[in-house]
Design a protein around this motif. Sequence first.
Motif, PDB file in Angstrom:
ATOM      1  N   PHE A  29      -3.877 -30.174  -3.210  1.00 30.99           N
ATOM      2  CA  PHE A  29      -5.309 -29.962  -3.385  1.00 30.99           C
ATOM      3  C   PHE A  29      -5.648 -28.512  -3.739  1.00 30.99           C
ATOM      4  O   PHE A  29      -6.818 -28.137  -3.754  1.00 30.99           O
ATOM      5  N   LEU A  30      -4.637 -27.704  -4.001  1.00 31.13           N
ATOM      6  CA  LEU A  30      -4.880 -26.291  -4.292  1.00 31.13           C
ATOM      7  C   LEU A  30      -5.483 -26.095  -5.674  1.00 31.13           C
ATOM      8  O   LEU A  30      -5.229 -26.871  -6.600  1.00 31.13           O
ATOM      9  N   SER A  31      -6.255 -25.023  -5.807  1.00 30.02           N
ATOM     10  CA  SER A  31      -6.747 -24.612  -7.120  1.00 30.02           C
ATOM     11  C   SER A  31      -5.575 -24.117  -7.955  1.00 30.02           C
ATOM     12  O   SER A  31      -4.466 -23.915  -7.456  1.00 30.02           O
ATOM     13  N   ASP A  32      -5.825 -23.918  -9.245  1.00 28.57           N
ATOM     14  CA  ASP A  32      -4.769 -23.418 -10.130  1.00 28.57           C
ATOM     15  C   ASP A  32      -4.333 -22.004  -9.765  1.00 28.57           C
ATOM     16  O   ASP A  32      -3.251 -21.573 -10.134  1.00 28.57           O
ATOM     17  N   GLY A  33      -5.183 -21.298  -9.054  1.00 23.93           N
ATOM     18  CA  GLY A  33      -4.851 -19.929  -8.662  1.00 23.93           C
ATOM     19  C   GLY A  33      -5.540 -18.910  -9.544  1.00 23.93           C
ATOM     20  O   GLY A  33      -5.766 -19.132 -10.744  1.00 23.93           O
ATOM     21  N   VAL A  34      -5.916 -17.789  -8.941  1.00 23.37           N
ATOM     22  CA  VAL A  34      -6.545 -16.698  -9.677  1.00 23.37           C
ATOM     23  C   VAL A  34      -5.631 -15.485  -9.612  1.00 23.37           C
ATOM     24  O   VAL A  34      -4.932 -15.271  -8.615  1.00 23.37           O
ATOM     25  N   PRO A  35      -5.601 -14.674 -10.666  1.00 26.87           N
ATOM     26  CA  PRO A  35      -4.711 -13.511 -10.668  1.00 26.87           C
ATOM     27  C   PRO A  35      -5.119 -12.495  -9.609  1.00 26.87           C
ATOM     28  O   PRO A  35      -6.311 -12.240  -9.392  1.00 26.87           O
ATOM     29  N   LEU A  36      -4.128 -11.928  -8.968  1.00 30.59           N
ATOM     30  CA  LEU A  36      -4.388 -10.845  -8.028  1.00 30.59           C
ATOM     31  C   LEU A  36      -4.613  -9.556  -8.792  1.00 30.59           C
ATOM     32  O   LEU A  36      -3.886  -9.238  -9.736  1.00 30.59           O
ATOM     33  N   ARG A  37      -5.636  -8.819  -8.399  1.00 30.48           N
ATOM     34  CA  ARG A  37      -5.902  -7.507  -8.971  1.00 30.48           C
ATOM     35  C   ARG A  37      -5.021  -6.455  -8.307  1.00 30.48           C
ATOM     36  O   ARG A  37      -4.420  -6.697  -7.257  1.00 30.48           O
ATOM     37  N   ARG A  38      -4.968  -5.297  -8.900  1.00 35.37           N
ATOM     38  CA  ARG A  38      -4.267  -4.186  -8.256  1.00 35.37           C
ATOM     39  C   ARG A  38      -4.998  -3.795  -6.976  1.00 35.37           C
ATOM     40  O   ARG A  38      -6.192  -4.050  -6.835  1.00 35.37           O
ATOM     41  N   PRO A  39      -4.281  -3.179  -6.034  1.00 38.68           N
ATOM     42  CA  PRO A  39      -4.951  -2.730  -4.804  1.00 38.68           C
ATOM     43  C   PRO A  39      -6.197  -1.913  -5.119  1.00 38.68           C
ATOM     44  O   PRO A  39      -6.234  -1.133  -6.075  1.00 38.68           O
ATOM     45  N   PHE A  40      -7.225  -2.114  -4.324  1.00 37.74           N
ATOM     46  CA  PHE A  40      -8.517  -1.475  -4.559  1.00 37.74           C
ATOM     47  C   PHE A  40      -8.672  -0.267  -3.649  1.00 37.74           C
ATOM     48  O   PHE A  40      -8.526  -0.376  -2.423  1.00 37.74           O
ATOM     49  N   ALA A  41      -8.969   0.895  -4.230  1.00 38.43           N
ATOM     50  CA  ALA A  41      -9.226   2.128  -3.481  1.00 38.43           C
ATOM     51  C   ALA A  41      -8.121   2.418  -2.461  1.00 38.43           C
ATOM     52  O   ALA A  41      -8.381   2.863  -1.343  1.00 38.43           O
ATOM     53  N   VAL A  43      -9.391 -10.158  -5.987  1.00 38.63           N
ATOM     54  CA  VAL A  43      -9.509 -10.959  -7.197  1.00 38.63           C
ATOM     55  C   VAL A  43     -10.845 -10.626  -7.846  1.00 38.63           C
ATOM     56  O   VAL A  43     -11.642  -9.865  -7.296  1.00 38.63           O
ATOM     57  N   SER A  44     -11.085 -11.214  -8.993  1.00 36.88           N
ATOM     58  CA  SER A  44     -12.319 -10.946  -9.723  1.00 36.88           C
ATOM     59  C   SER A  44     -13.234 -12.168  -9.703  1.00 36.88           C
ATOM     60  O   SER A  44     -12.794 -13.292  -9.978  1.00 36.88           O
ATOM     61  N   ALA A  45     -14.500 -11.950  -9.325  1.00 36.11           N
ATOM     62  CA  ALA A  45     -15.528 -12.994  -9.461  1.00 36.11           C
ATOM     63  C   ALA A  45     -16.215 -12.738 -10.793  1.00 36.11           C
ATOM     64  O   ALA A  45     -17.197 -11.995 -10.879  1.00 36.11           O
ATOM     65  N   SER A  46     -15.680 -13.353 -11.832  1.00 34.68           N
ATOM     66  CA  SER A  46     -16.120 -13.020 -13.188  1.00 34.68           C
ATOM     67  C   SER A  46     -17.557 -13.432 -13.464  1.00 34.68           C
ATOM     68  O   SER A  46     -18.215 -12.866 -14.339  1.00 34.68           O
ATOM     69  N   ASN A  47     -18.058 -14.422 -12.704  1.00 33.81           N
ATOM     70  CA  ASN A  47     -19.428 -14.882 -12.915  1.00 33.81           C
ATOM     71  C   ASN A  47     -20.332 -14.649 -11.717  1.00 33.81           C
ATOM     72  O   ASN A  47     -21.410 -15.229 -11.613  1.00 33.81           O
ATOM     73  N   GLY A  48     -19.894 -13.816 -10.777  1.00 30.52           N
ATOM     74  CA  GLY A  48     -20.742 -13.453  -9.660  1.00 30.52           C
ATOM     75  C   GLY A  48     -20.835 -14.523  -8.590  1.00 30.52           C
ATOM     76  O   GLY A  48     -19.866 -15.218  -8.270  1.00 30.52           O
ATOM     77  N   ILE A  49     -22.041 -14.704  -8.039  1.00 27.37           N
ATOM     78  CA  ILE A  49     -22.289 -15.607  -6.923  1.00 27.37           C
ATOM     79  C   ILE A  49     -23.426 -16.556  -7.286  1.00 27.37           C
ATOM     80  O   ILE A  49     -24.365 -16.171  -7.988  1.00 27.37           O
ATOM     81  N   ALA A  50     -23.330 -17.782  -6.792  1.00 23.15           N
ATOM     82  CA  ALA A  50     -24.389 -18.762  -7.016  1.00 23.15           C
ATOM     83  C   ALA A  50     -24.735 -19.434  -5.702  1.00 23.15           C
ATOM     84  O   ALA A  50     -23.911 -19.524  -4.793  1.00 23.15           O
ATOM     85  N   VAL A  51     -25.962 -19.909  -5.587  1.00 16.43           N
ATOM     86  CA  VAL A  51     -26.416 -20.701  -4.447  1.00 16.43           C
ATOM     87  C   VAL A  51     -26.874 -22.047  -4.989  1.00 16.43           C
ATOM     88  O   VAL A  51     -27.788 -22.110  -5.821  1.00 16.43           O
ATOM     89  N   ASP A  52     -26.191 -23.110  -4.541  1.00 12.22           N
ATOM     90  CA  ASP A  52     -26.464 -24.462  -5.048  1.00 12.22           C
ATOM     91  C   ASP A  52     -26.449 -24.505  -6.573  1.00 12.22           C
ATOM     92  O   ASP A  52     -27.285 -25.172  -7.212  1.00 12.22           O
ATOM     93  N   GLY A  53     -25.515 -23.799  -7.160  1.00 11.58           N
ATOM     94  CA  GLY A  53     -25.340 -23.840  -8.609  1.00 11.58           C
ATOM     95  C   GLY A  53     -26.195 -22.879  -9.390  1.00 11.58           C
ATOM     96  O   GLY A  53     -25.972 -22.697 -10.597  1.00 11.58           O
ATOM     97  N   HIS A  75     -21.418 -20.273  -3.707  1.00 14.86           N
ATOM     98  CA  HIS A  75     -20.243 -20.275  -4.568  1.00 14.86           C
ATOM     99  C   HIS A  75     -19.927 -18.842  -5.005  1.00 14.86           C
ATOM    100  O   HIS A  75     -20.771 -18.188  -5.626  1.00 14.86           O
ATOM    101  N   VAL A  76     -18.728 -18.381  -4.670  1.00 17.12           N
ATOM    102  CA  VAL A  76     -18.220 -17.146  -5.260  1.00 17.12           C
ATOM    103  C   VAL A  76     -17.412 -17.587  -6.478  1.00 17.12           C
ATOM    104  O   VAL A  76     -16.363 -18.224  -6.347  1.00 17.12           O
ATOM    105  N   MET A  77     -17.935 -17.271  -7.665  1.00 15.05           N
ATOM    106  CA  MET A  77     -17.400 -17.845  -8.905  1.00 15.05           C
ATOM    107  C   MET A  77     -16.282 -16.962  -9.461  1.00 15.05           C
ATOM    108  O   MET A  77     -16.522 -15.965 -10.148  1.00 15.05           O
ATOM    109  N   LEU A  78     -15.056 -17.365  -9.144  1.00  8.95           N
ATOM    110  CA  LEU A  78     -13.892 -16.553  -9.445  1.00  8.95           C
ATOM    111  C   LEU A  78     -13.408 -16.760 -10.879  1.00  8.95           C
ATOM    112  O   LEU A  78     -13.856 -17.671 -11.590  1.00  8.95           O
ATOM    113  N   GLU A  79     -12.486 -15.906 -11.256  1.00  8.31           N
ATOM    114  CA  GLU A  79     -11.884 -15.969 -12.579  1.00  8.31           C
ATOM    115  C   GLU A  79     -11.304 -17.363 -12.839  1.00  8.31           C
ATOM    116  O   GLU A  79     -10.792 -18.015 -11.932  1.00  8.31           O
ATOM    117  N   GLY A  80     -11.397 -17.810 -14.087  1.00  5.84           N
ATOM    118  CA  GLY A  80     -10.836 -19.109 -14.430  1.00  5.84           C
ATOM    119  C   GLY A  80     -11.704 -20.273 -14.012  1.00  5.84           C
ATOM    120  O   GLY A  80     -11.205 -21.399 -13.839  1.00  5.84           O
TER     121      GLY A  80
END
Length: 354
Positions: free
Chosen positions: A163-175, A182-192, A268-273
């Motif tokens: 039941f796993l997602s396809d997976g999102v790429p790990l980013r380099r360590p932050f600060a 990871v990257s939320a390429s489309n930001g955040i949504a509430v009920d779509g 929804h935190v809308m992640l890469e992919g």
Amino acid sequence: MWQPTLLVLLVAVSLRACTAAANGRGKPLVTPVTKDPSTSLYTAPLNAGRPLVLHLSAPDVTSPYSAGHGQNTRVTLSANATDGSNPLFPVSFSVAASCGAVGVAGLARSARSFPAQVASTQRVTNSFMLCLPGGGDRAGAAIFGGGPFFLAPPADRPAVTMFLSDGVPLRRPFAGDPGYYVSASNGIAVDGARVAVIGGGALIVGFSTTVPYTELRPDVYRPLIAAFDRAMGPNARRVTAAVAPFELCYDSTKLLSTQTGYSVPEVHVMLEGAQNWTAFGDNSMAQVSRGTACFAFVEMKGRDKGAVPAVVIGGLQMESRLVVVDEDKQKLSFSRHLSADGFSCSNFNFTRAA
């Protein structure tokens, strides 16, 4: 009659098999995971049955200070080899550790982290699976070194890894933080409906097992709680006196209950992919009293905007789902809330296989 040479050969083969089993060579390791209700920390009994805190941003294993040791030492840890369904046999192994005030199993991206040292000593993949227990659950489970992940009952159900997602790429360590981002390429949504965040664009998202609730920078948090409160609609009854650290609290007697918690707007935190990390009621609402539940996302305090990610997904939002971090493949995968498919993280079968 037994021939001496044959007897010696059989003993030698038996010893080699026992040695391989004792070393757990090629077998992932499993351990129960419990949540401390007073600290909200997740621990695993890895140090001779004593708990170590699971810490996604800690780069190494830490052992409590003891007389005669410097800052670095070696400790013997233990877990059970597993086939993904049951423990098979106990395994003990030595790891490099730092001395500290408390015992910590650092899970971050480092050669001295617990997953990396398991991979080295057991000759397994540098990956791990967390199934953190939800509120009131018994122990969850963690598997280090790959493999399937089964939850009972019944025995004929597929592995949860299906039941796993396809997976999102790990980013380099932050600060400078060696944790997982990871990257939320489309930001955040509430009920779509996408939440309008100042500046727009992709958001950097981190994960933490030591932060109890998802934290958001003020520029992301303020639009989110406004959108959530609007989406709750006019029939939701706000509780005027919010309970710290939360800002939005509601009369929970007026909320409907479902298989995945209260029937509230999904976050929804809308992640890469095009993969959404979705919080249902179980992961978005904290029951703070018998009649009050609060929106369990909190505002980051006292941090410079450029030095922190936009979102740090905390423990509550990671519970009751399978999260897989594969350092070898540089990706993070996850399931949706497991109760939606009739599973529970507390249903790993810790009875040792015959």
